[in-house]
Design an enzyme around this catalytic site. Structure first.
Site, PDB file in Angstrom:
ATOM      1  N   GLY A 183      74.977  19.790   6.188  1.00 56.71           N
ATOM      2  CA  GLY A 183      73.763  19.022   6.427  1.00 56.71           C
ATOM      3  C   GLY A 183      73.332  19.172   7.873  1.00 56.71           C
ATOM      4  O   GLY A 183      74.168  19.381   8.754  1.00 56.71           O
ATOM      5  N   GLN A 233      69.041  17.037  15.566  1.00 53.56           N
ATOM      6  CA  GLN A 233      70.222  17.765  16.050  1.00 53.56           C
ATOM      7  C   GLN A 233      69.844  19.088  16.709  1.00 53.56           C
ATOM      8  O   GLN A 233      70.635  19.651  17.452  1.00 53.56           O
ATOM      9  CB  GLN A 233      71.195  18.037  14.902  1.00 53.56           C
ATOM     10  CG  GLN A 233      71.874  16.784  14.388  1.00 53.56           C
ATOM     11  CD  GLN A 233      72.815  17.112  13.256  1.00 53.56           C
ATOM     12  OE1 GLN A 233      72.420  17.132  12.099  1.00 53.56           O
ATOM     13  NE2 GLN A 233      74.050  17.407  13.600  1.00 53.56           N
ATOM     14  N   CYS A 275      80.647  16.176  12.173  1.00 52.39           N
ATOM     15  CA  CYS A 275      79.236  16.385  12.505  1.00 52.39           C
ATOM     16  C   CYS A 275      79.102  17.633  13.370  1.00 52.39           C
ATOM     17  O   CYS A 275      79.908  17.850  14.277  1.00 52.39           O
ATOM     18  CB  CYS A 275      78.717  15.156  13.263  1.00 52.39           C
ATOM     19  SG  CYS A 275      76.985  15.265  13.733  1.00 52.39           S
ATOM     20  N   LEU A 276      78.089  18.439  13.075  1.00 59.39           N
ATOM     21  CA  LEU A 276      77.867  19.653  13.867  1.00 59.39           C
ATOM     22  C   LEU A 276      77.566  19.325  15.326  1.00 59.39           C
ATOM     23  O   LEU A 276      77.773  20.158  16.199  1.00 59.39           O
ATOM     24  CB  LEU A 276      76.721  20.477  13.269  1.00 59.39           C
ATOM     25  CG  LEU A 276      76.990  21.056  11.870  1.00 59.39           C
ATOM     26  CD1 LEU A 276      75.765  21.795  11.361  1.00 59.39           C
ATOM     27  CD2 LEU A 276      78.195  21.966  11.881  1.00 59.39           C
ATOM     28  N   HIS A 289      74.407  10.194   6.250  1.00 56.28           N
ATOM     29  CA  HIS A 289      74.824  10.707   7.568  1.00 56.28           C
ATOM     30  C   HIS A 289      73.620  11.353   8.265  1.00 56.28           C
ATOM     31  O   HIS A 289      73.347  11.069   9.439  1.00 56.28           O
ATOM     32  CB  HIS A 289      75.957  11.725   7.358  1.00 56.28           C
ATOM     33  CG  HIS A 289      76.397  12.434   8.598  1.00 56.28           C
ATOM     34  ND1 HIS A 289      77.624  12.211   9.171  1.00 56.28           N
ATOM     35  CD2 HIS A 289      75.784  13.359   9.378  1.00 56.28           C
ATOM     36  CE1 HIS A 289      77.738  12.983  10.257  1.00 56.28           C
ATOM     37  NE2 HIS A 289      76.635  13.680  10.395  1.00 56.28           N
ATOM     38  N   GLU A 290      72.908  12.215   7.540  1.00 55.48           N
ATOM     39  CA  GLU A 290      71.765  12.916   8.148  1.00 55.48           C
ATOM     40  C   GLU A 290      70.609  11.958   8.432  1.00 55.48           C
ATOM     41  O   GLU A 290      69.931  12.090   9.447  1.00 55.48           O
ATOM     42  CB  GLU A 290      71.306  14.078   7.261  1.00 55.48           C
ATOM     43  CG  GLU A 290      72.350  15.164   7.038  1.00 55.48           C
ATOM     44  CD  GLU A 290      72.974  15.722   8.298  1.00 55.48           C
ATOM     45  OE1 GLU A 290      72.328  15.733   9.362  1.00 55.48           O
ATOM     46  OE2 GLU A 290      74.134  16.158   8.225  1.00 55.48           O
ATOM     47  N   HIS A 308      70.846  10.306  11.698  1.00 56.82           N
ATOM     48  CA  HIS A 308      70.332  11.117  12.818  1.00 56.82           C
ATOM     49  C   HIS A 308      68.843  10.861  13.041  1.00 56.82           C
ATOM     50  O   HIS A 308      68.373  10.886  14.177  1.00 56.82           O
ATOM     51  CB  HIS A 308      70.538  12.614  12.555  1.00 56.82           C
ATOM     52  CG  HIS A 308      71.934  13.095  12.814  1.00 56.82           C
ATOM     53  ND1 HIS A 308      72.524  13.037  14.055  1.00 56.82           N
ATOM     54  CD2 HIS A 308      72.854  13.648  11.979  1.00 56.82           C
ATOM     55  CE1 HIS A 308      73.744  13.545  13.975  1.00 56.82           C
ATOM     56  NE2 HIS A 308      73.964  13.913  12.726  1.00 56.82           N
TER      57      HIS A 308
END
Length: 187
Positions: free
Chosen positions: A59, A64, A107-108, A149-150, A153
């Site tokens: 994701g 991000q 997380c990225l 989660h996304e 952001h």
């Protein structure tokens, strides 16, 4: 079925977009609603997918990559070429299950940090697809978790803000060289 944004699920040596990391102000800005779904937005979604696959993610939210828009790309099966990635524009959660589950998240934007987070097991979400068509989706388990989660952001919230175990959080962040001061707990 809407037209799908075609992207090879491969790791590019130089992904089209740069992922920003915990501590970067871009990650803490609330994302703006998208007024118009057009080719430039579809191109952004394509580049986000390429960047996500290149980084072994499932994701990625526009903030991000320092783009202040309510756009999310998700693919819970990046190794399955038949699985179609999900593109959510202006997503809104309209229902949560009472049942919660605790699962380890990463997380990225915080590489190397994996910690337990409690979230609703099932959600219902409305959004526009890459053609601008309104959609509604009932998601459970991993997909529900990734969407939540996304979507965090999009509100300037990182998964570490939701971690209850402060000791594990401090240890994991310090081990990866992140500042504990960058965490903004939500309750």
């Amino acid at each position: 079925m809407s037209a799908v944004i075609a992207v090879e699920k491969e790791k590019l040596e130089t992904p089209p977009l740069d992922i920003h990391y915990l501590g970067d102000r871009a990650l803490r800005q609330p994302a703006k609603r998208i007024a118009k779904v057009d080719d430039s937005l579809r191109q952004l979604a394509k580049e986000m997918l390429q960047t996500m696959y290149s980084s072994n993610g499932i994701g990625l939210a526009a903030p991000q990559v320092a783009i202040n828009k309510q756009l999310i790309v998700i693919d819970c099966e990046p190794d399955n070429s038949a699985n179609i990635p999900l593109i959510l524009i202006n997503p809104k959660i309209i229902g949560y299950s009472q049942e919660l589950c605790v699962v380890e998240e990463g997380c990225l934007s915080i590489p190397g940090v994996y910690l337990d987070v409690t979230r609703p097991k099932t959600i219902e979400v409305t959004f526009k697809d890459e053609q601008g068509k309104p959609r509604k989706l009932q998601a459970t388990d991993l997909l529900a978790r990734v969407i939540q989660h996304e979507m965090d952001h999009l509100n300037g919230v990182m998964f570490v803000d939701r971690v209850d175990n402060g000791l594990a959080l401090n240890e994991a962040l310090q081990k990866q060289g992140f500042s504990v001061q960058a965490v903004k707990p939500v309750k």
